[in-house]
Write an enzyme that holds these catalytic residues in place. Sequence first.
Site, PDB file in Angstrom:
ATOM      1  N   ASP A 258       0.864  -1.172   0.000  1.00  0.00           N
ATOM      2  CA  ASP A 258       0.000   0.000   0.000  1.00  0.00           C
ATOM      3  C   ASP A 258       0.904   1.226   0.000  1.00  0.00           C
ATOM      4  OD1 ASP A 258      -1.738   2.090   0.484  1.00  0.00           O
ATOM      5  OD2 ASP A 258      -2.296   1.441   2.506  1.00  0.00           O
TER       6      ASP A 258
ATOM      7  N   ASP B 216      -6.785   4.355  -2.679  1.00  0.00           N
ATOM      8  CA  ASP B 216      -6.791   3.944  -1.280  1.00  0.00           C
ATOM      9  C   ASP B 216      -8.185   4.097  -0.677  1.00  0.00           C
ATOM     10  OD1 ASP B 216      -6.615   6.712  -1.519  1.00  0.00           O
ATOM     11  OD2 ASP B 216      -5.191   6.959   0.132  1.00  0.00           O
TER      12      ASP B 216
ATOM     13  N   ASP C 120     -10.427   7.263   6.952  1.00  0.00           N
ATOM     14  CA  ASP C 120      -8.994   6.975   6.883  1.00  0.00           C
ATOM     15  C   ASP C 120      -8.254   8.196   7.427  1.00  0.00           C
ATOM     16  OD1 ASP C 120      -6.346   6.393   6.241  1.00  0.00           O
ATOM     17  OD2 ASP C 120      -6.856   5.448   4.345  1.00  0.00           O
TER      18      ASP C 120
END
Length: 243
Positions: free
Chosen positions: A6, A99, A119
């Site tokens: 990621d 993301d 997030d």
Amino acid sequence: MILELDCGNSAIKWRLMDGAGLVVHRGRADDLESLIAQIVDLTEAVSRCRLVSVRGLEQTKSIVDGIRALGVRPEVVTPSAALRGVVNGYDDYSRLGLDRWLALVAAFNRCRAACLVIDIGTAVTVDYVDTSGRHLGGYIAPGLPMLRRLIVKHAASVSLPDLEREALQSNLAPARSTSPAVESGCYLMLRAFLNERLSQADSELGSSYRVFVTGGDAVIMNAHPKVIIAEDLVLDGLALALP
């Protein structure tokens, strides 16, 4: 073994999964060089690599080339209009950050119900998904690192190293020195923004929904009764996108 990457704006998170889907190793790297140092001894066991990146094309290519040099060929996820029961809510689906997209896909597939996905990293993103899996859109705001840098940029008496050494205070009483005053102020601004978004969720999603929080500063939301801290939400979405 499957290596998952990621590649965020500030760091590269990685984990190594075995055939049963269990995490064998995990780590976090500031740059490609430190990533390679962390995984170089593990790559002999890697049969596959999945990668998501929100970095520019050149930076992403450098990471892909670096992994290829270890004898592993990364599969890079790309935008999609729909995935695993979730419909992208952007007017141009390709503009939604990968993301964010993978995180909300993973959240919905975990609960199969309406959900609020937060997030909390360098930036903070908030996304709403209804009971049918339709993404209703969301918000982007500065996270604590951005807020700190903004203060430093416009206040010569405040230094970033001082702020980075300050822990989030459990006692948010008025501070008696500059660094904790800035840290508490940034924390309170972010918390107020998130609490307001949670209040809005009732009108957007109804009374029954799940709240998933991920990212480096997810601990900010630890005390909220509805919150589910999901450390690897983006990587979980990556596994769904490239099964």
